[in-house]
Design a protein around this motif. Structure first.
Motif, short mmCIF file in Angstrom:
data_model
loop_
_atom_site.label_atom_id
_atom_site.label_comp_id
_atom_site.label_asym_id
_atom_site.label_seq_id
_atom_site.Cartn_x
_atom_site.Cartn_y
_atom_site.Cartn_z
N ALA A 13 -27.61 -0.50 6.40
CA ALA A 13 -27.65 0.92 6.01
C ALA A 13 -28.98 1.53 6.42
N GLY A 14 -28.95 2.78 6.84
CA GLY A 14 -30.17 3.48 7.23
C GLY A 14 -30.70 4.35 6.11
N TYR A 15 -32.02 4.42 6.02
CA TYR A 15 -32.66 5.25 4.99
C TYR A 15 -33.81 6.04 5.60
N ALA A 16 -34.00 7.25 5.10
CA ALA A 16 -35.16 8.06 5.45
C ALA A 16 -36.07 8.12 4.23
N ILE A 17 -37.34 7.78 4.45
CA ILE A 17 -38.34 7.83 3.37
C ILE A 17 -39.32 8.95 3.69
N ALA A 18 -39.60 9.81 2.73
CA ALA A 18 -40.51 10.94 2.92
C ALA A 18 -41.57 10.94 1.83
N VAL A 19 -42.82 10.89 2.25
CA VAL A 19 -43.96 11.05 1.35
C VAL A 19 -44.54 12.44 1.61
N THR A 20 -44.46 13.33 0.65
CA THR A 20 -44.92 14.71 0.84
C THR A 20 -45.65 15.19 -0.42
N GLY A 21 -46.19 16.41 -0.33
CA GLY A 21 -46.78 17.06 -1.50
C GLY A 21 -48.20 16.68 -1.83
N LEU A 22 -48.83 15.87 -0.98
CA LEU A 22 -50.22 15.49 -1.24
C LEU A 22 -51.17 16.64 -0.93
N ALA A 51 -58.15 15.40 9.17
CA ALA A 51 -57.44 15.86 7.98
C ALA A 51 -56.83 14.65 7.26
N ILE A 52 -57.08 14.56 5.96
CA ILE A 52 -56.44 13.50 5.17
C ILE A 52 -54.94 13.73 5.22
N PRO A 53 -54.15 12.74 5.64
CA PRO A 53 -52.72 12.97 5.86
C PRO A 53 -51.97 13.31 4.58
N ARG A 54 -51.22 14.40 4.62
CA ARG A 54 -50.49 14.90 3.47
C ARG A 54 -49.06 14.40 3.44
N GLU A 55 -48.52 14.06 4.62
CA GLU A 55 -47.10 13.73 4.72
C GLU A 55 -46.88 12.55 5.65
N SER A 56 -45.86 11.77 5.36
CA SER A 56 -45.43 10.69 6.24
C SER A 56 -43.91 10.54 6.10
N PHE A 57 -43.27 10.30 7.25
CA PHE A 57 -41.82 10.17 7.28
C PHE A 57 -41.44 8.91 8.04
N ALA A 58 -40.47 8.17 7.51
CA ALA A 58 -40.04 6.92 8.15
C ALA A 58 -38.53 6.80 8.11
N LYS A 59 -37.99 6.12 9.13
CA LYS A 59 -36.59 5.73 9.14
C LYS A 59 -36.52 4.21 9.20
#
Length: 487
Positions: free
Chosen positions: A203-212, A258-266
């Motif tokens: 199964a595939g998943y998308a992970i999103a770290v946002t809002g920092l 810039a301190i990274p605010r967002e990261s996205f992974a599959k």
């Protein structure tokens, strides 16, 4: 843009700032803003020069009675950091910044504001266009590409400037006088890998770290803010170690400073592990949010099932990659032993890209100590080389050593005390100012840095304080009238 901004006092500064922000000015694409400044200087019938790298120099003679004062260089950089919220539809290459007034603050609609260093540029423009501000002879130096390599300052040749004192208008606290700064070096780790086709029953998943919060990777590094790349790696590490998670793509962070605010992974996970993987990951997400609840209240970590990626990173490379990111230092490495509360050395893991057989990790290492800068850079090099990455150093620039006996420091302190009846803070900062670089070709030039209060620089939360800008403008005019006489 809110028309109210042009009515804010001091109107000359805010009007010039509004004009400036109407011109797209990304780092390394400054052609339009260079031409804007050339047109500005020529319209005032002032001598205007563009040097071989694109820096603009505008000269203005001393006002009557100020001819015996030391000539000064007023300096700010033309480029700005381009950051926007994920939900903001905006093209930095074609659109002007959309500004709004919010109480005592000016900010932008979902993007960086450009007050760093646009307010400094606007203040200099205000002096150049004035007819009633006493000042000594001025060389206004507008440098390019400060935010992505300081190549403008590096390319400025010795002998072009004749001024004895440099006023750098790129400090972000209005009660602070800057007398020193950190140097830096870009540390870039790269590696290619073979993509593996995946089997069935996954199964595939998308992970999103946002809002920092994000923010300036020098000035804000001491705050312990969340780094999206580090947080994402914790999630990937846990999923891989327990459930065999495989990485298809990662896109984390943006600019080196810039301190990274967002990261996205599959990623993919075997069907047999889906339930356990999701439960375990949600538990870890809750723990991470709890850790950052005070300083990062808007942190969001989302995991959603998506169409299964077709290929993933080969597993041996993936393991070394995840461990290298885990081991690589992010944050404060050493505090100054001489200046209380000052970060001496730090690193920002700014960008992590994994896609189509290539990995790229970009870091910015800062230090006011050259030896410790290279000590940390070599530590990072060792970490990534042990994981079979190729590591390159680039964009190195020196720090700026304080001179407590500089005449301009005494002048600025005296003006500040007389105007505001309090002592200013005299400090070095953990950020890369151009003074250190300019000082290489102009070692006899006294330098000082000051400016209005700007919060959230290098992030879409950037905002400039209106009352502070009024204070800064008052101080700048007072300093110009009190520049020491020639010796």
């Amino acid at each position: 843009m809110s028309q109210n901004i042009r009515n804010i006092a001091p109107t000359t500064v805010w009007n010039h700032f509004a004009d400036l922000n109407a011109v797209p000015r990304p780092s390394k694409k400054e052609e339009r803003i260079i031409q804007f400044m050339v047109d500005f200087g020529k319209k005032l019938q002032l001598e205007t020069i563009v040097d071989k790298v694109g820096n603009v120099i505008i000269k203005k003679r001393a006002t009557c009675g100020m001819e015996n004062r030391k000539a000064i260089v007023m300096q700010s950089h033309l480029d700005m950091v381009h950051q926007k919220n994920a939900t903001t539809n905006f093209d930095f290459n074609t659109e002007g910044i959309k500004m709004v007034v919010d109480g005592d603050w000016v900010k932008a609609e979902g993007t960086t504001l450009g007050a760093d260093n646009g307010l400094g540029v606007a203040a200099i423009m205000g002096v150049l266009s004035s007819t009633d501000i006493p000042h000594p002879a001025i060389e206004a130096l507008f440098t390019i590409d400060e935010e992505t390599g300081m190549t403008g300052a590096m390319g400025l040749e010795g002998g072009i400037l004749q001024g004895e004192i440099l006023l750098n208008l790129d400090t972000e606290e209005d009660d602070e006088i800057g007398i020193g700064c950190a140097g830096g070096v870009d540390v870039t780790a790269t590696k290619s890998y073979q993509e593996e086709k995946i089997g069935e029953n996954v199964a595939g998943y998308a992970i999103a770290v946002t809002g920092l919060n994000g923010g300036h990777s020098g000035m804000d590094i001491i705050k312990g803010l969340g780094n999206a790349n580090k947080i994402m790696n914790r999630l990937l590490f846990g999923g891989y170690r327990k459930y065999g998670l495989r990485i298809a793509e990662i896109n984390g962070g943006s600019l080196r400073n810039a301190i990274p605010r967002e990261s996205f992974a599959k990623v993919i996970v075997d069907n047999a592990h889906q339930v356990s993987f999701l439960l375990e990951t949600e538990t870890l997400i809750n723990k991470i949010k709890e850790e950052f609840s005070t300083i990062e209240p808007n942190l969001s970590i989302d995991i959603q099932e998506v169409e299964t990626p077709k290929k993933v990173m080969e597993i041996t490379v993936q393991e070394k990659f995840i461990k290298a990111i885990y081991a690589a230092l992010n944050g404060v490495y050493r505090m100054s032993a001489d200046v209380d509360g000052l970060v001496e050395t730090s690193n920002n893991i700014a960008k992590v890209i994994v896609k189509q057989g290539a990995i790229k990790v970009g870091c910015l290492t800062r230090s006011s100590s050259e030896s410790n800068k290279w000590d940390l850079a070599n530590s990072l090099r060792s970490c990534f080389e042990l994981a079979d990455f190729k590591v390159e150093f680039s964009g190195t620039y020196p720090g700026w050593l304080p001179n407590m006996n500089a005449s301009i420091l005494k002048t600025l302190k005296s003006c500040y005390i007389n105007l505001f009846n309090e002592q200013p803070k005299v400090a070095a900062c953990h950020a890369g100012l151009e003074c250190g670089i300019l000082g290489q070709n102009y070692p006899e030039m006294e330098m000082i840095s000051f400016g209005p209060s700007i919060k959230g620089a290098h992030s879409p939360d950037e905002r400039a304080q209106i009352s502070s800008t009024q204070k800064f403008w008052q101080l700048l005019k007072e300093v110009l009238q009190n520049i020491p006489e020639k010796e």
